[in-house]
Motif scaffolding. Structure first.
Motif, mmCIF file in Angstrom:
data_model
loop_
_atom_site.group_PDB
_atom_site.id
_atom_site.type_symbol
_atom_site.label_atom_id
_atom_site.label_comp_id
_atom_site.label_asym_id
_atom_site.label_seq_id
_atom_site.Cartn_x
_atom_site.Cartn_y
_atom_site.Cartn_z
ATOM 1 N N ALA A 263 1.194 -1.183 0.009
ATOM 2 C CA ALA A 263 -0.191 -0.125 -0.105
ATOM 3 C C ALA A 263 0.694 1.331 -0.032
ATOM 4 O O ALA A 263 1.955 1.220 0.618
ATOM 5 C CB ALA A 263 -0.782 -0.106 0.974
ATOM 6 N N VAL A 264 0.365 2.761 -0.573
ATOM 7 C CA VAL A 264 0.659 3.312 -0.121
ATOM 8 C C VAL A 264 -0.612 5.255 -0.043
ATOM 9 O O VAL A 264 -1.290 4.093 -0.077
ATOM 10 C CB VAL A 264 1.632 4.121 -2.136
ATOM 11 N N VAL A 265 0.134 5.929 0.508
ATOM 12 C CA VAL A 265 -0.537 6.910 0.984
ATOM 13 C C VAL A 265 -0.256 7.906 -0.064
ATOM 14 O O VAL A 265 1.166 7.888 -0.452
ATOM 15 C CB VAL A 265 -0.589 7.025 2.319
ATOM 16 N N PHE A 266 -1.292 8.724 -0.602
ATOM 17 C CA PHE A 266 -1.230 10.042 -1.275
ATOM 18 C C PHE A 266 -2.084 11.197 -1.277
ATOM 19 O O PHE A 266 -2.325 11.189 -0.681
ATOM 20 C CB PHE A 266 -0.775 9.284 -2.478
ATOM 21 N N ASP A 267 -1.299 12.084 -1.877
ATOM 22 C CA ASP A 267 -1.640 13.632 -1.905
ATOM 23 C C ASP A 267 -2.582 13.595 -3.052
ATOM 24 O O ASP A 267 -1.987 13.594 -4.829
ATOM 25 C CB ASP A 267 -1.222 14.367 -1.368
ATOM 26 N N PRO A 268 -4.286 13.620 -3.118
ATOM 27 C CA PRO A 268 -5.121 13.124 -4.395
ATOM 28 C C PRO A 268 -4.888 14.391 -5.711
ATOM 29 O O PRO A 268 -4.807 14.652 -6.474
ATOM 30 C CB PRO A 268 -5.808 12.630 -4.635
ATOM 31 N N TYR A 269 -4.695 15.611 -4.697
ATOM 32 C CA TYR A 269 -4.466 17.238 -5.144
ATOM 33 C C TYR A 269 -3.426 17.616 -5.285
ATOM 34 O O TYR A 269 -2.898 18.420 -6.351
ATOM 35 C CB TYR A 269 -4.496 18.394 -4.014
ATOM 36 N N ASN A 270 -1.790 17.150 -4.962
ATOM 37 C CA ASN A 270 -0.998 17.362 -5.169
ATOM 38 C C ASN A 270 0.472 16.103 -5.758
ATOM 39 O O ASN A 270 -0.019 15.354 -4.871
ATOM 40 C CB ASN A 270 -0.537 18.571 -4.094
ATOM 41 N N ARG A 271 1.355 16.653 -6.935
ATOM 42 C CA ARG A 271 2.457 15.819 -7.061
ATOM 43 C C ARG A 271 3.240 15.199 -6.107
ATOM 44 O O ARG A 271 3.755 15.659 -6.287
ATOM 45 C CB ARG A 271 2.310 16.189 -8.288
ATOM 46 N N ALA A 272 2.674 15.407 -4.632
ATOM 47 C CA ALA A 272 4.103 15.327 -3.764
ATOM 48 C C ALA A 272 4.089 13.593 -3.715
ATOM 49 O O ALA A 272 3.074 12.873 -4.371
ATOM 50 C CB ALA A 272 3.590 15.454 -2.662
ATOM 51 N N PRO A 273 5.696 13.201 -3.164
ATOM 52 C CA PRO A 273 5.871 11.663 -3.476
ATOM 53 C C PRO A 273 5.124 10.675 -2.670
ATOM 54 O O PRO A 273 4.601 11.720 -1.485
ATOM 55 C CB PRO A 273 7.294 12.097 -2.153
ATOM 56 N N LEU A 274 4.679 9.904 -3.089
ATOM 57 C CA LEU A 274 4.074 9.055 -2.206
ATOM 58 C C LEU A 274 4.591 8.520 -0.978
ATOM 59 O O LEU A 274 5.641 8.546 -0.561
ATOM 60 C CB LEU A 274 3.744 7.248 -3.231
ATOM 61 N N ARG A 275 3.998 7.908 0.100
ATOM 62 C CA ARG A 275 4.399 7.883 1.848
ATOM 63 C C ARG A 275 3.938 6.007 1.557
ATOM 64 O O ARG A 275 2.791 5.887 1.165
ATOM 65 C CB ARG A 275 3.908 8.131 2.558
ATOM 66 N N ARG A 276 5.109 4.993 1.188
ATOM 67 C CA ARG A 276 4.919 3.895 1.098
ATOM 68 C C ARG A 276 5.225 3.275 2.610
ATOM 69 O O ARG A 276 6.002 3.804 3.540
ATOM 70 C CB ARG A 276 6.320 3.542 0.601
ATOM 71 N N LEU A 277 4.079 1.995 2.432
ATOM 72 C CA LEU A 277 3.573 1.233 3.469
ATOM 73 C C LEU A 277 5.021 0.023 2.829
ATOM 74 O O LEU A 277 4.943 0.065 2.203
ATOM 75 C CB LEU A 277 2.834 1.618 3.811
ATOM 76 N N PRO A 278 4.742 -0.134 4.212
ATOM 77 C CA PRO A 278 5.504 -2.135 4.359
ATOM 78 C C PRO A 278 4.723 -2.959 3.648
ATOM 79 O O PRO A 278 3.692 -2.839 3.654
ATOM 80 C CB PRO A 278 6.196 -2.154 5.463
ATOM 81 N N PRO A 279 5.068 -3.885 3.213
ATOM 82 C CA PRO A 279 4.020 -5.242 2.125
ATOM 83 C C PRO A 279 3.577 -5.714 3.469
ATOM 84 O O PRO A 279 4.186 -5.683 4.510
ATOM 85 C CB PRO A 279 5.021 -6.172 0.996
ATOM 86 N N VAL A 280 2.560 -6.003 3.396
ATOM 87 C CA VAL A 280 1.887 -7.348 4.371
ATOM 88 C C VAL A 280 2.587 -8.895 4.660
ATOM 89 O O VAL A 280 3.423 -9.524 3.304
ATOM 90 C CB VAL A 280 0.308 -7.457 3.877
ATOM 91 N N PRO A 281 3.050 -8.765 5.476
ATOM 92 C CA PRO A 281 4.146 -10.047 5.720
ATOM 93 C C PRO A 281 3.243 -11.688 5.064
ATOM 94 O O PRO A 281 2.263 -11.673 4.878
ATOM 95 C CB PRO A 281 3.959 -10.271 7.272
ATOM 96 N N GLY A 282 3.872 -12.486 4.097
ATOM 97 C CA GLY A 282 3.856 -13.202 3.692
ATOM 98 C C GLY A 282 3.410 -13.456 2.039
ATOM 99 O O GLY A 282 3.198 -14.437 1.403
ATOM 100 N N GLY A 283 3.098 -11.947 1.411
ATOM 101 C CA GLY A 283 3.377 -11.354 0.139
ATOM 102 C C GLY A 283 2.645 -12.342 -0.364
ATOM 103 O O GLY A 283 1.908 -12.559 -1.614
ATOM 104 N N VAL A 284 1.391 -12.478 -0.133
ATOM 105 C CA VAL A 284 -0.177 -12.766 -0.520
ATOM 106 C C VAL A 284 -0.758 -11.371 -1.221
ATOM 107 O O VAL A 284 -1.276 -11.038 -0.368
ATOM 108 C CB VAL A 284 -1.036 -13.773 0.462
ATOM 109 N N PRO A 285 -0.940 -11.894 -2.673
ATOM 110 C CA PRO A 285 -1.788 -10.763 -3.290
ATOM 111 C C PRO A 285 -3.322 -10.922 -3.399
ATOM 112 O O PRO A 285 -3.650 -11.776 -2.743
ATOM 113 C CB PRO A 285 -1.989 -11.372 -4.903
ATOM 114 N N ARG A 286 -4.017 -9.573 -3.011
ATOM 115 C CA ARG A 286 -5.138 -9.505 -2.343
ATOM 116 C C ARG A 286 -5.911 -9.371 -3.586
ATOM 117 O O ARG A 286 -7.283 -8.365 -2.771
ATOM 118 C CB ARG A 286 -5.350 -8.750 -0.575
ATOM 119 N N ASN A 287 -5.822 -8.295 -3.961
ATOM 120 C CA ASN A 287 -6.797 -7.543 -5.269
ATOM 121 C C ASN A 287 -7.150 -9.020 -6.420
ATOM 122 O O ASN A 287 -6.187 -9.565 -6.329
ATOM 123 C CB ASN A 287 -5.882 -6.250 -5.984
#
Length: 526
Positions: free
Chosen positions: A196-220
């Motif tokens: 996952a990431v967190v971002f500002d939809p109004y400004n093209r600021a850098p993404l704030r990256r969150l760590p992957p979920v442990p286990g590496g299982v795709p969920r989408n």
């Protein structure tokens, strides 16, 4: 499925699978494209269609009202706009760049070529200013807004979003229908694949990256898990937590598709607080996922937020993935998740259904506090016989434990509620409790008022689903068994975006039926 103000549920299906079981008069003219997956050559034909692919259910009468659809909304996305109109975006073939508006007064209004890119398996999220962010879709690593920044519907604008390109797996993707959640600070949480990431939809600021979920299982999609933003609390309005549950191991899609091997689904849930919360002691540490195990493995499940703050996990399969004929072992036992309990005590199994609800099933909360559960079609077309999992056209109501008739003595009934409120305003809700005697005290601690934003539910994700608990003040007895509670409306549009909410009074843990209350947008358009 989408619950609409006035207690109607809109449901619709793709338009290219042949006639439905509901007649439409007069006939509509529909452009139909045969999907290459059906084994036939892709071909577009314009023919009269005398059956409905869109219906409106009146919850008061249980009557169905058919509506014509001009273009194909198969695997599309949606959001309820601040004025109560449903925005519905994208689809397949004739519908992939179409926006549609639905209201009770107009029916479907189609806006051809109003999207800058084809949106098939995209996701929508409503923003604090009332605009809708439309993000992703098959081979679309970008997002756009509705309405567009320019204000000119003929010139939609695209913004590149590389996170979606990073999370795509060749020939599988596993990042379709990304999970989008608006955070209280106005940022957008995006989950795709296993991160996952967190971002500002109004400004093209850098993404704030969150760590992957442990286990590496795709969920989408097609390894379809589900996700919710957990209820927001009035004592810490800037704090948010996201829960992601289920999915399928990497490689499960190809194993099911190519040689009929149906791998066991994932049974974990992962929970994280992605917000920067000064009020709860955030000190700059990297947020971390907390992983828990569900009672059963599940892929293609739906997660529904309840007015009590619990999360119902329903539908899905224990093996395989989403896709035509790719799921096995239906999970017919819903699970309740209570986020406020300790780890190890949060899951409870509920009463089972007898109907498999797998690919293309949906679930949503209704005005009465029930969870409507419907659909299931793992086939290219409608197939009702001689298959293991027939096309399912029924609609069930799951009754959470708080619907037990034994609780009617403490169940509140809303007598009066505001039609509209502004941010931070103090208002009042009047309610009756039949089991309370004259002079009996109903205290603040026994009464809660929560606002629930209804979801656009499709493909295991309830877009824009949200529960906001509001601060309550005095509770005054107005008459025998009739009380008035003072309520502080949500403080900002980041906490509760503008639009229509279901307001529930919860007394002793038992919710009322809901009243529709509109959060008034900020600005001159309010």
């Amino acid at each position: 499925m989408q619950l609409l103000p006035g207690d109607f549920v809109l449901m619709f299906d793709r338009t290219d699978t042949g006639p439905s079981n509901i007649s439409l008069s007069p006939c509509s003219t529909t452009t139909t494209t045969v999907s290459p997956n059906s084994g036939a050559a892709a071909a577009a034909t314009t023919t009269p269609d005398c059956t409905a692919h869109s219906i409106l259910l009146d919850l008061h009468t249980n009557l169905l009202h058919p509506y014509p659809l001009a273009t194909n909304p198969w695997c599309s996305s949606g959001a309820l706009l601040p004025n109560g109109t449903l925005l519905q975006t994208g689809g397949f073939s004739s519908g992939d760049r179409v926006s549609r508006l639905f209201s009770l007064s107009t029916g479907w209004v189609e806006l051809p070529s109003s999207l800058a890119a084809r949106r098939w398996y995209a996701s929508d999220v409503i923003l604090p200013d009332g605009r809708v962010l439309v993000l992703g879709g098959r081979r679309q690593f970008n997002f756009e807004f509705f309405p567009h920044n320019s204000g000119d519907p003929t010139s939609p604008e695209l913004t590149f979003f590389p996170f979606l390109e990073e999370t795509m797996e060749l020939d599988v993707e596993n990042n379709l229908y990304p999970f989008l959640h608006l955070l209280p600070d106005g940022m957008v949480f995006v989950f795709a694949n296993d991160r996952a990431v967190v971002f500002d939809p109004y400004n093209r600021a850098p993404l704030r990256r969150l760590p992957p979920v442990p286990g590496g299982v795709p969920r989408n999609y097609p390894s379809s898990g589900s996700s919710v933003l957990l209820p927001l609390q009035p004592e810490k309005p800037s704090h948010a937590e996201v829960l992601v549950c289920g999915g399928a191991p990497r490689g499960a899609y190809h194993l099911a598709l190519r040689n009929g091997t149906f791998v066991a689904a994932d049974r974990t849930c992962a929970r994280i607080s992605p917000t920067v919360d000064d009020d709860v002691g955030y000190s700059g540490e990297t947020p971390a996922w907390v992983v828990e195990e569900m009672p059963v493995a599940r892929v293609m499940g739906d997660m529904v937020l309840l007015p009590t703050g619990d999360v119902l996990i329903v539908n899905g399969a224990a093996a395989g993935t989403a896709g035509w004929e790719l799921g096995r072992t239906p999970v017919t036992t819903p699970v309740m998740y209570s986020p406020e309990k300790m780890i190890g005590e949060r899951f409870r199994s509920m009463a089972s259904t007898t109907i498999p609800r797998m690919y293309h099933s949906s679930a949503t909360l209704d005005t009465y506090g029930r969870v409507l559960v419907g659909g299931s079609n793992p086939h290219v077309g409608y197939v009702f016989t001689n298959v293991t999992y027939p096309t399912e056209l029924s609609l069930e109501a799951f009754l959470p434990p708080y619907m037990d008739a034994k609780l009617d003595g403490v169940r509140p009934r809303i007598v009066a509620a505001p039609a509209e409120v502004g941010y931070g305003e103090t208002t009042a809700v009047r309610f009756a409790v039949v089991g309370v005697s004259s002079g009996e005290v109903v205290g603040v601690g026994e009464v809660r008022v929560v606002a629930v934003a209804p979801a656009f539910a499709t493909h295991s994700f309830g877009m824009n689903q949200r529960v906001v608990e509001m601060a309550v003040g005095r509770v005054v007895e107005m008459d025998v068994g009739v009380f008035e509670v003072e309520v502080a409306a949500p403080p900002t549009p980041g906490v509760a975006p503008p639009g229509y909410y279901l307001w529930f009074v919860v007394h002793d843990g038992v919710p009322s039926s809901a009243a529709w209350v509109r959060m008034r947008p900020l600005g001159p358009g309010a």
